[in-house]
Design a protein around this motif. Structure first.
Motif, PDB file in Angstrom:
ATOM      1  N   LEU A  59       0.828  -1.200   0.000  1.00  0.00           N
ATOM      2  CA  LEU A  59       0.000   0.000   0.000  1.00  0.00           C
ATOM      3  C   LEU A  59       0.864   1.252   0.000  1.00  0.00           C
ATOM      4  N   MET A  60       1.902   1.274   0.830  1.00  0.00           N
ATOM      5  CA  MET A  60       2.748   2.459   0.908  1.00  0.00           C
ATOM      6  C   MET A  60       3.480   2.704  -0.398  1.00  0.00           C
ATOM      7  N   ALA A  61       3.927   1.646  -1.065  1.00  0.00           N
ATOM      8  CA  ALA A  61       4.593   1.812  -2.361  1.00  0.00           C
ATOM      9  C   ALA A  61       3.651   2.453  -3.364  1.00  0.00           C
ATOM     10  N   ARG A  62       2.410   1.977  -3.395  1.00  0.00           N
ATOM     11  CA  ARG A  62       1.428   2.548  -4.315  1.00  0.00           C
ATOM     12  C   ARG A  62       1.120   4.005  -3.978  1.00  0.00           C
ATOM     13  N   LEU A  63       1.022   4.298  -2.684  1.00  0.00           N
ATOM     14  CA  LEU A  63       0.735   5.668  -2.276  1.00  0.00           C
ATOM     15  C   LEU A  63       1.888   6.604  -2.630  1.00  0.00           C
ATOM     16  N   LEU A  64       3.111   6.117  -2.538  1.00  0.00           N
ATOM     17  CA  LEU A  64       4.254   6.949  -2.913  1.00  0.00           C
ATOM     18  C   LEU A  64       4.209   7.327  -4.385  1.00  0.00           C
ATOM     19  N   VAL A  65       3.849   6.369  -5.223  1.00  0.00           N
ATOM     20  CA  VAL A  65       3.724   6.674  -6.651  1.00  0.00           C
ATOM     21  C   VAL A  65       2.671   7.747  -6.871  1.00  0.00           C
ATOM     22  N   ILE A  66       1.535   7.618  -6.200  1.00  0.00           N
ATOM     23  CA  ILE A  66       0.469   8.612  -6.340  1.00  0.00           C
ATOM     24  C   ILE A  66       0.947   9.971  -5.836  1.00  0.00           C
ATOM     25  N   ALA A  67       1.637   9.986  -4.707  1.00  0.00           N
ATOM     26  CA  ALA A  67       2.134  11.243  -4.150  1.00  0.00           C
ATOM     27  C   ALA A  67       3.113  11.919  -5.110  1.00  0.00           C
ATOM     28  N   LEU A  68       4.013  11.138  -5.693  1.00  0.00           N
ATOM     29  CA  LEU A  68       4.967  11.706  -6.648  1.00  0.00           C
ATOM     30  C   LEU A  68       4.245  12.269  -7.866  1.00  0.00           C
ATOM     31  N   GLU A  69       3.226  11.565  -8.327  1.00  0.00           N
ATOM     32  CA  GLU A  69       2.460  12.046  -9.476  1.00  0.00           C
ATOM     33  C   GLU A  69       1.702  13.323  -9.125  1.00  0.00           C
ATOM     34  N   ARG A  70       1.163  13.394  -7.923  1.00  0.00           N
ATOM     35  CA  ARG A  70       0.456  14.612  -7.513  1.00  0.00           C
ATOM     36  C   ARG A  70       1.414  15.789  -7.345  1.00  0.00           C
ATOM     37  N   GLU A  87      -5.014  16.713   8.659  1.00  0.00           N
ATOM     38  CA  GLU A  87      -4.085  17.848   8.676  1.00  0.00           C
ATOM     39  C   GLU A  87      -2.629  17.444   8.477  1.00  0.00           C
ATOM     40  N   HIS A  88      -2.258  16.249   8.941  1.00  0.00           N
ATOM     41  CA  HIS A  88      -0.835  15.910   8.964  1.00  0.00           C
ATOM     42  C   HIS A  88      -0.460  14.648   8.186  1.00  0.00           C
ATOM     43  N   HIS A  89      -1.442  13.866   7.779  1.00  0.00           N
ATOM     44  CA  HIS A  89      -1.110  12.578   7.163  1.00  0.00           C
ATOM     45  C   HIS A  89      -1.808  12.354   5.826  1.00  0.00           C
ATOM     46  N   ASP A  90      -2.299  13.398   5.206  1.00  0.00           N
ATOM     47  CA  ASP A  90      -2.922  13.240   3.899  1.00  0.00           C
ATOM     48  C   ASP A  90      -1.845  13.186   2.820  1.00  0.00           C
ATOM     49  N   ILE A  91      -2.168  12.541   1.738  1.00  0.00           N
ATOM     50  CA  ILE A  91      -1.202  12.358   0.653  1.00  0.00           C
ATOM     51  C   ILE A  91      -0.747  13.686   0.053  1.00  0.00           C
ATOM     52  N   SER A  92      -1.596  14.715   0.135  1.00  0.00           N
ATOM     53  CA  SER A  92      -1.216  16.026  -0.397  1.00  0.00           C
ATOM     54  C   SER A  92      -0.038  16.609   0.387  1.00  0.00           C
ATOM     55  N   SER A  93      -0.013  16.381   1.716  1.00  0.00           N
ATOM     56  CA  SER A  93       1.113  16.849   2.527  1.00  0.00           C
ATOM     57  C   SER A  93       2.395  16.119   2.140  1.00  0.00           C
ATOM     58  N   ALA A  94       2.272  14.809   1.891  1.00  0.00           N
ATOM     59  CA  ALA A  94       3.440  14.032   1.475  1.00  0.00           C
ATOM     60  C   ALA A  94       3.966  14.502   0.127  1.00  0.00           C
ATOM     61  N   ALA A  95       3.056  14.792  -0.792  1.00  0.00           N
ATOM     62  CA  ALA A  95       3.462  15.266  -2.118  1.00  0.00           C
ATOM     63  C   ALA A  95       4.261  16.564  -2.010  1.00  0.00           C
ATOM     64  N   ARG A  96       3.796  17.475  -1.163  1.00  0.00           N
ATOM     65  CA  ARG A  96       4.508  18.752  -0.984  1.00  0.00           C
ATOM     66  C   ARG A  96       5.883  18.533  -0.371  1.00  0.00           C
ATOM     67  N   MET A  97       5.961  17.631   0.606  1.00  0.00           N
ATOM     68  CA  MET A  97       7.235  17.367   1.267  1.00  0.00           C
ATOM     69  C   MET A  97       8.238  16.739   0.301  1.00  0.00           C
ATOM     70  N   ASP A 145       8.316  16.926  -2.958  1.00  0.00           N
ATOM     71  CA  ASP A 145       8.714  17.892  -3.983  1.00  0.00           C
ATOM     72  C   ASP A 145       9.644  18.958  -3.401  1.00  0.00           C
ATOM     73  N   TYR A 146       9.371  19.383  -2.163  1.00  0.00           N
ATOM     74  CA  TYR A 146      10.192  20.408  -1.520  1.00  0.00           C
ATOM     75  C   TYR A 146      11.650  19.962  -1.421  1.00  0.00           C
ATOM     76  N   VAL A 147      11.859  18.682  -1.124  1.00  0.00           N
ATOM     77  CA  VAL A 147      13.219  18.165  -0.977  1.00  0.00           C
ATOM     78  C   VAL A 147      13.830  17.785  -2.328  1.00  0.00           C
ATOM     79  N   MET A 148      13.040  17.125  -3.162  1.00  0.00           N
ATOM     80  CA  MET A 148      13.586  16.538  -4.382  1.00  0.00           C
ATOM     81  C   MET A 148      13.801  17.541  -5.508  1.00  0.00           C
TER      82      MET A 148
END
Length: 388
Positions: free
Chosen positions: A22-33, A357-367, A369-372
């Protein structure tokens, strides 16, 4: 920008569901977002669970061959050339034999999410894979850690400033509980006010999962007799030790335990929507995606304080943590909430808010992108300058 993505522990299309898949799939979605184009670079599963040195050597050799083939295909235009490589979940049983070679040859950044380093594996059956982990960590341009406990072990190896905490995440903004049950006919029944509905969501596997089920069964059995009729438990999940798990809970009345079996996302959410408290001892849990999903559903959590669980469950606010593997402490905490079910409602509301507020995929996507993004664009600019 294009990302080559690889999950050596379990490919995205692996038939067995798990938090790792599940986490692998979510990471792909986060990167795409975050605006990246993501290509799955390989499906090679590098896990060697028994320490077989010959199998590790063969996988290392195969990984090298696959890396060289990918490099040829990227360079001759047969495959779109990536701007970075991203590997999810490295540890001594499942190293990345491909990504570091490709990234070094192409001169692109190498990113990792969820890596762990176990110095005690430097010698022994997993020594070769352990050293591969060390080389990957030293090469990485950024390492994202959903489990804070991993950060201290990685820091001495990683380059300065490359280790980042990435809170575990899910697609919480789209979470809507279904109105009907798994058979699409049973409506969602209102919860009985005198019964606390407990839920646990986990695969029934030997090892740590089995130990967690054993602690849970023992904790329920240790409840005072006056509370034994105050709860019902739904177990969502299946696996090779299902029969043993069923035997663990055979001591309870049949109407107190519901074995829901392996459920898809909709069915799992249906059962969560009926629950008042998610209970999971979390023996050696990395962080527990099921615990995050429960909170996204507005369900408070009682869990063992292991690994990165405290990064998801805020003790006293969204749920409660007890010492890992402590049956008496787990039972005592459960008894308190069975006697005061109002506490579950308040914690459930806080859990849902915290998840959004802290664990949605949109927050992960921003994080991510901010680093990468600065690393990738910097590498591209340097390469363009060399070619000019």
């Amino acid at each position: 920008m294009r990302i080559a993505f690889y999950a050596p522990l379990k490919p995205l299309d692996h038939p067995v569901p798990s938090g790792d898949r599940l986490m692998a799939r979510l990471l792909v979605i986060a990167l795409e977002r975050a605006g990246y184009e993501v290509d799955v670079a390989s499906k090679l599963r590098s896990r060697v669970g028994d320490g077989n040195a010959l199998r590790q050597a063969r996988l290392a050799e195969l990984g090298g061959k696959l890396a060289r083939r990918l490099i040829r295909r990227y360079e001759n235009g047969f495959l779109p050339r990536p701007d970075a490589w991203f590997t999810y979940h490295l540890y001594y049983k499942s190293p990345d034999w491909i990504g570091p070679l490709v990234a070094a040859e192409l001169g692109i950044p190498y990113f990792i999410c969820e890596a762990s380093h176990a110095p005690k594996r430097a010698h022994g059956p997993w020594a070769a894979s352990h050293h591969a982990i060390e080389r990957a960590v030293k090469q990485a341009d950024a390492i994202f850690c959903p489990n804070r406990a991993d950060m201290a072990c990685l820091a001495p190896l990683a380059r300065a400033g490359t280790v980042h905490f990435l809170p575990p995440f899910a697609d919480i903004a789209t979470w809507v509980p279904p109105l009907n049950g798994p058979d699409e006919t049973a409506p969602l029944a209102p919860s009985k006010t005198d019964i606390v509905h407990l839920i646990a969501v986990a695969m029934m596997r030997p090892g740590d999962k089995w130990k967690s089920f054993a602690v849970l069964a023992a904790a329920l059995a240790a409840l005072p007799s006056s509370l034994q009729g105050r709860w019902r438990l739904t177990l969502v999940g299946d696996g090779p030790v299902r029969g043993d798990v069923v035997a663990l809970f055979a001591r309870f009345a049949p109407d107190q335990i519901c074995f829901a079996g392996q459920c898809d996302v909709s069915a799992t959410r249906y059962y969560l929507a009926q629950a008042d408290l998610c209970v999971w001892p979390a023996i050696s849990e990395a962080y527990g995606m099921a615990l995050l999903e429960a909170q996204a559903a507005g369900v408070a959590v009682l869990a063992g304080d292991s690994g990165g669980v405290s990064g998801i469950v805020r003790h006293g606010t969204t749920g409660w943590l007890v010492p890992e593997g402590d049956v008496a402490a787990f039972s005592k905490a459960l008894a308190l909430h069975l006697q005061n079910p109002a506490s579950l409602k308040n914690a459930g509301k806080a859990a849902a808010q915290n998840a959004r507020e802290h664990h949605d995929i949109s927050s992960a996507a921003r994080m991510l992108d901010y680093v990468m993004s600065p690393i990738i664009t910097g590498r591209i600019s340097a390469r363009d300058a060399e070619d000019a």
